[in-house]
Design an enzyme around this catalytic site. Structure first.
Site, PDB file in Angstrom:
ATOM      1  N   PRO A  10      35.123  32.645  45.266  1.00 23.55           N
ATOM      2  CA  PRO A  10      35.464  31.363  44.653  1.00 23.55           C
ATOM      3  C   PRO A  10      36.630  31.408  43.683  1.00 23.55           C
ATOM      4  CG  PRO A  10      33.381  32.197  43.820  1.00 23.55           C
ATOM      5  CD  PRO A  10      33.747  33.050  44.995  1.00 23.55           C
ATOM      6  N   ASN A  11      37.438  30.365  43.788  1.00 26.62           N
ATOM      7  CA  ASN A  11      38.579  30.086  42.906  1.00 26.62           C
ATOM      8  C   ASN A  11      39.773  31.009  43.123  1.00 26.62           C
ATOM      9  OD1 ASN A  11      37.324  27.895  41.469  1.00 26.62           O
ATOM     10  ND2 ASN A  11      35.999  29.432  40.527  1.00 26.62           N
ATOM     11  N   ARG A  18      47.438  29.278  37.777  1.00 26.67           N
ATOM     12  CA  ARG A  18      46.970  29.231  36.385  1.00 26.67           C
ATOM     13  C   ARG A  18      46.569  30.626  35.908  1.00 26.67           C
ATOM     14  NH1 ARG A  18      42.803  25.051  37.720  1.00 26.67           N
ATOM     15  NH2 ARG A  18      44.179  24.534  39.423  1.00 26.67           N
ATOM     16  N   TYR A  23      45.387  36.930  35.732  1.00 23.40           N
ATOM     17  CA  TYR A  23      45.284  37.195  37.167  1.00 23.40           C
ATOM     18  C   TYR A  23      46.618  37.428  37.871  1.00 23.40           C
ATOM     19  CZ  TYR A  23      40.521  35.593  36.362  1.00 23.40           C
ATOM     20  OH  TYR A  23      39.247  35.458  35.886  1.00 23.40           O
ATOM     21  N   ASN A  74      36.585  40.914  46.877  1.00 23.49           N
ATOM     22  CA  ASN A  74      36.618  40.357  45.520  1.00 23.49           C
ATOM     23  C   ASN A  74      35.748  39.119  45.567  1.00 23.49           C
ATOM     24  OD1 ASN A  74      37.055  39.233  43.050  1.00 23.49           O
ATOM     25  ND2 ASN A  74      39.291  39.411  43.089  1.00 23.49           N
ATOM     26  N   ALA A  77      33.459  35.153  40.706  1.00 22.16           N
ATOM     27  CA  ALA A  77      32.339  35.038  39.769  1.00 22.16           C
ATOM     28  C   ALA A  77      30.984  35.329  40.428  1.00 22.16           C
ATOM     29  CB  ALA A  77      32.343  33.660  39.120  1.00 22.16           C
ATOM     30  N   HIS A  80      28.933  38.524  39.588  1.00 23.36           N
ATOM     31  CA  HIS A  80      28.045  38.665  38.431  1.00 23.36           C
ATOM     32  C   HIS A  80      26.715  37.940  38.611  1.00 23.36           C
ATOM     33  CE1 HIS A  80      31.933  39.885  37.004  1.00 23.36           C
ATOM     34  NE2 HIS A  80      32.403  38.659  37.075  1.00 23.36           N
ATOM     35  N   ASP A  87      22.714  41.546  48.969  1.00 24.35           N
ATOM     36  CA  ASP A  87      21.820  41.800  50.109  1.00 24.35           C
ATOM     37  C   ASP A  87      22.583  41.755  51.434  1.00 24.35           C
ATOM     38  OD1 ASP A  87      19.621  42.144  48.506  1.00 24.35           O
ATOM     39  OD2 ASP A  87      18.773  40.148  48.865  1.00 24.35           O
ATOM     40  N   GLU A  98      34.724  47.190  46.241  1.00 23.60           N
ATOM     41  CA  GLU A  98      34.778  46.033  45.341  1.00 23.60           C
ATOM     42  C   GLU A  98      36.095  46.052  44.581  1.00 23.60           C
ATOM     43  OE1 GLU A  98      31.703  46.244  42.397  1.00 23.60           O
ATOM     44  OE2 GLU A  98      32.309  44.352  41.452  1.00 23.60           O
ATOM     45  N   HIS A 100      38.647  43.858  41.757  1.00 22.49           N
ATOM     46  CA  HIS A 100      38.904  42.758  40.817  1.00 22.49           C
ATOM     47  C   HIS A 100      40.308  42.907  40.283  1.00 22.49           C
ATOM     48  CE1 HIS A 100      34.763  41.545  40.905  1.00 22.49           C
ATOM     49  NE2 HIS A 100      34.438  42.826  40.801  1.00 22.49           N
ATOM     50  N   LEU A 101      40.974  41.795  40.143  1.00 25.96           N
ATOM     51  CA  LEU A 101      42.326  41.801  39.580  1.00 25.96           C
ATOM     52  C   LEU A 101      42.286  42.246  38.118  1.00 25.96           C
ATOM     53  CD1 LEU A 101      42.906  38.387  41.175  1.00 25.96           C
ATOM     54  CD2 LEU A 101      44.527  40.240  41.574  1.00 25.96           C
ATOM     55  N   SER A 102      41.352  41.685  37.381  1.00 28.47           N
ATOM     56  CA  SER A 102      41.242  41.985  35.948  1.00 28.47           C
ATOM     57  C   SER A 102      40.263  43.128  35.721  1.00 28.47           C
ATOM     58  CB  SER A 102      40.770  40.732  35.192  1.00 28.47           C
ATOM     59  OG  SER A 102      39.480  40.349  35.650  1.00 28.47           O
ATOM     60  N   ARG A 107      36.325  42.549  29.481  1.00 28.22           N
ATOM     61  CA  ARG A 107      36.262  41.100  29.245  1.00 28.22           C
ATOM     62  C   ARG A 107      34.875  40.717  28.697  1.00 28.22           C
ATOM     63  NH1 ARG A 107      38.595  37.979  34.271  1.00 28.22           N
ATOM     64  NH2 ARG A 107      38.608  36.302  32.701  1.00 28.22           N
ATOM     65  N   ARG A 111      30.663  39.520  32.418  1.00 33.78           N
ATOM     66  CA  ARG A 111      31.458  40.053  33.540  1.00 33.78           C
ATOM     67  C   ARG A 111      31.249  41.560  33.729  1.00 33.78           C
ATOM     68  NH1 ARG A 111      34.998  35.695  34.828  1.00 33.78           N
ATOM     69  NH2 ARG A 111      35.514  34.512  32.959  1.00 33.78           N
TER      70      ARG A 111
HETATM   71  O1  CA2 Z   1      39.320  39.775  38.106  1.00 33.35           O
HETATM   72  C1  CA2 Z   1      38.890  39.295  39.167  1.00 33.35           C
HETATM   73  O2  CA2 Z   1      39.422  39.509  40.247  1.00 33.35           O
HETATM   74  C2  CA2 Z   1      37.664  38.377  39.138  1.00 33.35           C
HETATM   75  O3  CA2 Z   1      36.888  38.648  40.298  1.00 33.35           O
HETATM   76  C3  CA2 Z   1      38.195  36.959  39.172  1.00 33.35           C
HETATM   77  C4  CA2 Z   1      37.108  35.904  39.015  1.00 33.35           C
HETATM   78  C5  CA2 Z   1      36.235  36.206  37.807  1.00 33.35           C
HETATM   79  O4  CA2 Z   1      35.169  35.267  37.737  1.00 33.35           O
HETATM   80  C6  CA2 Z   1      35.682  37.602  37.842  1.00 33.35           C
HETATM   81  O5  CA2 Z   1      34.926  37.836  36.666  1.00 33.35           O
HETATM   82  C7  CA2 Z   1      36.798  38.619  37.917  1.00 33.35           C
HETATM   83  C8  CA2 Z   1      37.719  34.517  38.805  1.00 33.35           C
HETATM   84  C9  CA2 Z   1      38.721  34.100  39.809  1.00 33.35           C
HETATM   85  C10 CA2 Z   1      39.351  32.833  39.314  1.00 33.35           C
HETATM   86  O6  CA2 Z   1      40.648  32.825  39.738  1.00 33.35           O
HETATM   87  C11 CA2 Z   1      41.508  31.932  39.160  1.00 33.35           C
HETATM   88  C12 CA2 Z   1      42.807  32.009  39.587  1.00 33.35           C
HETATM   89  C13 CA2 Z   1      43.736  31.171  39.041  1.00 33.35           C
HETATM   90  C14 CA2 Z   1      43.374  30.228  38.101  1.00 33.35           C
HETATM   91  C15 CA2 Z   1      42.071  30.157  37.682  1.00 33.35           C
HETATM   92  C16 CA2 Z   1      41.127  31.020  38.226  1.00 33.35           C
END
Ligand code: CA2
Length: 149
Positions: A10-11, A18, A23, A74, A77, A80, A87, A98, A100-102, A107, A111
């Site tokens: 998601p997202n 943004r 990210y 990836n 959210a 978490h 499963d 797995e 993650h960008l961040s 954080r 997370r």
């Molecule tokens: O660091 C990552 O890759 C995450 O999986 C990104 C998720 C976050 O919930 C995880 O804790 C860590 C969020 C992705 C949201 O991506 C956005 C991209 C642009 C603008 C807003 C959100």
């Protein structure tokens, strides 16, 4: 030839629009194109998919069982929160890296927990979009190692 699924949750379709400080500036399409190109240099066929829906991600993991040798995931959210995704990965018995960008461990505390890491062969986080290429590398190394056995 290894077939690898690069799956985003998601997202992550909003990447590049943004929060570039967290990210990065690359869009998901750019990241996916880089993964496909890099896979080509390593003799791997990369398929990419993103969904904002937990069920669709689970369906993609199930479908990967026929035809894919591993998954770079990836889960956003859902990382978490989702026992269902955990499963699904366990049920298909495909190696999963797995990504993650961040750096999720640097954080907010919520997370720091990853259900995915309980069933993944490893986790790569904090390296931005390069993490996906590192994830593909790690998966290919793992598959090579399994082939040698
Ligand atoms: O660091 C990552 O890759 C995450 O999986 C990104 C998720 C976050 O919930 C995880 O804790 C860590 C969020 C992705 C949201 O991506 C956005 C991209 C642009 C603008 C807003 C959100």
């Amino acid at each position: 030839m290894s077939n690898i699924l690069v799956l985003n949750g998601p997202n992550l379709n909003l990447l590049g629009t943004r929060q570039p400080d967290v990210y990065g500036r690359e869009t998901l399409s750019m990241i996916e194109a880089d993964c496909i190109k890099y896979g080509g240099t390593r003799g791997a066929l990369i398929s990419c998919l993103q969904s904002n829906h937990e069920g669709a991600l689970i369906d993609a993991i199930h479908a990967a069982k026929s035809g894919q040798q591993g998954i770079v995931l990836n889960a956003g959210a859902y990382t978490h929160t989702s026992i269902a995704l955990m499963d699904a990965i366990a049920s298909v018995e495909l190696p999963c890296v797995e990504v993650h960008l961040s750096n999720i461990h640097a954080r907010e505390e919520f997370r720091h927990v990853s259900y995915i890491s309980k069933v993944a062969i490893g986790q790569i986080c904090g390296f931005g979009s390069r993490g996906y290429i590192m994830g593909i590398d790690a998966l290919l190394a793992h598959l090579d190692m399994c082939d040698d056995k």
